[in-house]
Write a protein that holds these residues in place. Structure first.
Motif, mmCIF file in Angstrom:
data_model
loop_
_atom_site.group_PDB
_atom_site.id
_atom_site.type_symbol
_atom_site.label_atom_id
_atom_site.label_comp_id
_atom_site.label_asym_id
_atom_site.label_seq_id
_atom_site.Cartn_x
_atom_site.Cartn_y
_atom_site.Cartn_z
ATOM 1 N N LEU A 19 15.068 -72.902 -18.684
ATOM 2 C CA LEU A 19 14.656 -74.294 -18.900
ATOM 3 C C LEU A 19 15.653 -75.214 -18.208
ATOM 4 O O LEU A 19 16.845 -75.199 -18.535
ATOM 5 C CB LEU A 19 14.600 -74.604 -20.398
ATOM 6 N N ILE A 20 15.171 -76.022 -17.274
ATOM 7 C CA ILE A 20 16.051 -76.861 -16.458
ATOM 8 C C ILE A 20 15.613 -78.322 -16.534
ATOM 9 O O ILE A 20 14.432 -78.637 -16.361
ATOM 10 C CB ILE A 20 16.051 -76.412 -14.978
ATOM 11 N N ASP A 21 16.577 -79.201 -16.802
ATOM 12 C CA ASP A 21 16.346 -80.636 -16.703
ATOM 13 C C ASP A 21 16.611 -81.026 -15.251
ATOM 14 O O ASP A 21 17.761 -81.131 -14.820
ATOM 15 C CB ASP A 21 17.286 -81.395 -17.654
ATOM 16 N N GLY A 22 15.547 -81.209 -14.494
ATOM 17 C CA GLY A 22 15.682 -81.487 -13.061
ATOM 18 C C GLY A 22 16.302 -82.826 -12.746
ATOM 19 O O GLY A 22 16.748 -83.051 -11.614
ATOM 20 N N ASN B 144 6.271 -74.557 -7.170
ATOM 21 C CA ASN B 144 5.184 -74.028 -8.005
ATOM 22 C C ASN B 144 4.439 -72.884 -7.314
ATOM 23 O O ASN B 144 3.857 -72.023 -7.986
ATOM 24 C CB ASN B 144 4.210 -75.145 -8.357
ATOM 25 N N MET B 145 4.470 -72.875 -5.999
ATOM 26 C CA MET B 145 3.825 -71.788 -5.253
ATOM 27 C C MET B 145 4.744 -70.580 -5.110
ATOM 28 O O MET B 145 4.284 -69.485 -4.778
ATOM 29 C CB MET B 145 3.428 -72.286 -3.855
ATOM 30 N N GLY B 146 6.050 -70.784 -5.371
ATOM 31 C CA GLY B 146 7.030 -69.726 -5.131
ATOM 32 C C GLY B 146 6.813 -68.495 -5.997
ATOM 33 O O GLY B 146 7.090 -67.380 -5.564
ATOM 34 N N HIS B 147 6.332 -68.695 -7.224
ATOM 35 C CA HIS B 147 6.069 -67.571 -8.120
ATOM 36 C C HIS B 147 5.147 -68.065 -9.237
ATOM 37 O O HIS B 147 5.287 -69.202 -9.699
ATOM 38 C CB HIS B 147 7.372 -67.013 -8.708
ATOM 39 N N PRO B 148 4.228 -67.211 -9.710
ATOM 40 C CA PRO B 148 3.301 -67.641 -10.765
ATOM 41 C C PRO B 148 3.992 -68.074 -12.056
ATOM 42 O O PRO B 148 3.429 -68.861 -12.822
ATOM 43 C CB PRO B 148 2.434 -66.389 -11.006
ATOM 44 N N MET B 149 5.232 -67.563 -12.315
ATOM 45 C CA MET B 149 5.934 -67.900 -13.548
ATOM 46 C C MET B 149 6.967 -69.004 -13.340
ATOM 47 O O MET B 149 7.830 -69.210 -14.180
ATOM 48 C CB MET B 149 6.625 -66.651 -14.111
ATOM 49 N N CYS B 150 6.859 -69.718 -12.222
ATOM 50 C CA CYS B 150 7.765 -70.838 -11.946
ATOM 51 C C CYS B 150 6.974 -72.142 -11.975
ATOM 52 O O CYS B 150 6.005 -72.297 -11.204
ATOM 53 C CB CYS B 150 8.445 -70.678 -10.586
ATOM 54 N N ASP B 151 7.372 -73.067 -12.821
ATOM 55 C CA ASP B 151 6.694 -74.361 -12.940
ATOM 56 C C ASP B 151 7.696 -75.496 -12.810
ATOM 57 O O ASP B 151 8.717 -75.512 -13.507
ATOM 58 C CB ASP B 151 5.990 -74.485 -14.299
ATOM 59 N N PHE B 152 7.416 -76.422 -11.918
ATOM 60 C CA PHE B 152 8.181 -77.668 -11.811
ATOM 61 C C PHE B 152 7.216 -78.770 -12.222
ATOM 62 O O PHE B 152 6.246 -79.043 -11.536
ATOM 63 C CB PHE B 152 8.679 -77.880 -10.380
ATOM 64 N N GLN C 225 10.771 -59.915 -17.450
ATOM 65 C CA GLN C 225 10.013 -61.070 -16.972
ATOM 66 C C GLN C 225 10.878 -62.333 -17.030
ATOM 67 O O GLN C 225 11.587 -62.576 -18.003
ATOM 68 C CB GLN C 225 8.775 -61.244 -17.854
ATOM 69 N N ILE C 226 10.822 -63.138 -15.993
ATOM 70 C CA ILE C 226 11.571 -64.394 -15.913
ATOM 71 C C ILE C 226 10.578 -65.550 -15.890
ATOM 72 O O ILE C 226 9.721 -65.616 -15.004
ATOM 73 C CB ILE C 226 12.456 -64.456 -14.644
ATOM 74 N N ARG C 227 10.699 -66.454 -16.856
ATOM 75 C CA ARG C 227 9.833 -67.629 -16.899
ATOM 76 C C ARG C 227 10.677 -68.872 -16.652
ATOM 77 O O ARG C 227 11.642 -69.125 -17.368
ATOM 78 C CB ARG C 227 9.141 -67.749 -18.264
ATOM 79 N N VAL C 228 10.310 -69.625 -15.635
ATOM 80 C CA VAL C 228 11.093 -70.794 -15.241
ATOM 81 C C VAL C 228 10.272 -72.063 -15.444
ATOM 82 O O VAL C 228 9.137 -72.161 -14.959
ATOM 83 C CB VAL C 228 11.540 -70.699 -13.763
ATOM 84 N N ARG C 229 10.866 -73.014 -16.170
ATOM 85 C CA ARG C 229 10.232 -74.330 -16.336
ATOM 86 C C ARG C 229 11.255 -75.399 -15.998
ATOM 87 O O ARG C 229 12.340 -75.440 -16.582
ATOM 88 C CB ARG C 229 9.734 -74.536 -17.772
ATOM 89 N N VAL C 230 10.903 -76.256 -15.050
ATOM 90 C CA VAL C 230 11.750 -77.389 -14.671
ATOM 91 C C VAL C 230 10.984 -78.664 -14.995
ATOM 92 O O VAL C 230 9.826 -78.814 -14.583
ATOM 93 C CB VAL C 230 12.109 -77.356 -13.172
#
Length: 429
Positions: free
Chosen positions: A83-86, A165-173, A129-134
């Protein structure tokens, strides 16, 4: 010649002996029958206990099998949440400059770094599994990148976000909106959700430059199993209140992914309303300082959204912390609990030890003055004094007030509490 009487006497004696023998044999048979009956009953009880034991052993085995299966299912579906505060932990410039391609590379690079860290430092499977949310205010962030001449236009950031967002299905900005607390509230909600999820093996949290996350992390201090699942990302240096807590958690640096300094934003200056009370120590950006005479204006970058011109007096005694709404805040304190407990048992004068002066001449008859407390003791005493609510609450502007302006119980919801309802869950931004 032996008489008949003599034979009769002998016969009678023999009859007595035979009768005693018969009685003995009957008694022995009766005793054996009782022992045999008792043995049969014990044998029956033993058989029943053995059957019960077998039943519980079977059930125990079934439970162990189910538990192992559940653990395997949890392990196979386990994940690491990033979880990242962009806004306050921005990506390094060259990723953003490369627009869509840079976004793809940033997502890939971040995932690889997290996977490597999880495997080597957290002892988690390398294929977890790695889930990324920015979350970020993309409009304000684009403006900051343009202001610093990293991007030529706001469209560049949109392309970067699209690539991420296109970099990986589990990456969301995600664009959280342009409200001041939009990104914060989403990150806090996901943080609490993931910490409650048994399949979440670790939460890697990036918000180092924002003091507002101190309250989110505070309940997890204490070295329990949950605190060991939290990893703080240090991009820009930790803000003041977070710096106090950071040693309680694991820390990770991804210098190839996130900037090590805050992204300066466009400065919009304004002045705070002066107060007649002189104040001491330099404040953070969230601090509103009262101004007597001979004051100097100092611009302090808030790192997110805007900068603030704060009036800093030439001579100061105590700081007043305020949030963006102008509400009084209490500085976060973390003295050792053993010291706090020891201090509770002492009748010390709070005013004398905390402020260095006591306005009550007869106070020494009831409360101890003497040598003032050292730094750690003083911190514990300040925490104890805050257990009593200030009557002015969030509107207090007394720089020397040592009472509580926020409910010290973070789990309290305001029911049957000495502190007013509005002093609960106060925004610390």
């Amino acid at each position: 010649m032996v008489s008949v009487e003599s034979f009769r006497e002998q016969f009678n004696r023999l009859k007595e002996v035979e009768g005693g023998k018969d009685q003995l044999i009957e008694d022995l048979i009766s005793r054996v029958e009782k022992i045999q009956h008792s043995f049969t009953e014990k044998e029956w009880h033993l058989e029943r206990e053995q059957e019960t034991t077998k039943l519980y052993q079977t059930k125990h085995y079934d439970v162990q099998v189910k538990l192992k299966k559940t653990e395997e299912e949890i392990g196979s579906n386990g994940f690491v949440s990033v979880l990242i505060d962009g806004d306050c932990v921005p990506f390094v410039d060259h990723f953003v400059e490369s627009a869509q391609q840079g976004g793809k590379e940033a997502a890939c690079h971040l995932r690889n770094k997290v996977c490597e860290y999880a495997s080597t430092e957290l002892d988690l499977p390398s294929n977890i599994q790695i889930r990324v949310r920015v979350y970020a205010n993309t409009k304000g962030l684009a403006s900051a990148y343009c202001y610093n001449k990293i991007l030529g236009s706001a469209d560049g950031l949109q392309m970067f976000v699209r690539g991420f967002n296109m970099g990986h299905p589990m990456c969301d900005f995600v664009d959280a909106g342009d409200g001041k607390e939009c990104a914060d509230s989403k990150l806090k909600a996901w943080f609490e959700h993931d910490m409650a999820d048994v399949q979440c093996q670790a939460v890697i949290f990036g918000g180092s430059a924002d003091d507002g996350y101190a309250r989110l992390l505070q309940p997890y201090i204490g070295g329990n199993s949950k605190s060991k699942r939290i990893v703080l990302v240090e991009g820009p240096p930790f803000a003041k209140e977070l710096a106090v807590l950071k040693d309680k958690f694991l820390i990770v640096h991804f210098p190839d992914v996130f900037r090590g300094t805050k992204l300066p934003s466009r400065r919009v200056s304004f002045s705070t309303t002066p107060s007649p009370t002189p104040i001491s120590r330099a404040p953070s950006y969230a601090t509103t300082i009262a101004s007597p005479v001979d004051a100097t204006a100092v611009t302090i970058d808030k790192s997110r959204h805007s900068s603030t011109t704060i009036i800093v007096p030439a001579r100061m005694d105590y700081p007043i912390l305020q949030n963006s709404k102008g509400q009084r805040l209490d500085e976060i304190l973390n003295p050792p609990q053993s010291l706090v407990q020891a201090q509770r048992n002492k009748k010390l004068c709070n005013a004398y030890h905390i402020l260095g002066e006591c306005p009550y001449p007869k106070c020494t008859k009831t409360y101890v003055h003497g040598s003032r407390l050292d730094e750690k003791g003083l911190e514990a005493r300040r925490l104890i004094a805050r257990q009593s609510p200030c009557r002015s609450g969030l509107q207090c502007r007394d720089a020397k007030c040592i009472l509580g302006h926020e409910c010290p119980d973070k789990a309290c919801i305001g029911t049957r509490c000495r502190f007013p309802r509005e002093t609960h869950d106060v925004d610390r931004t």
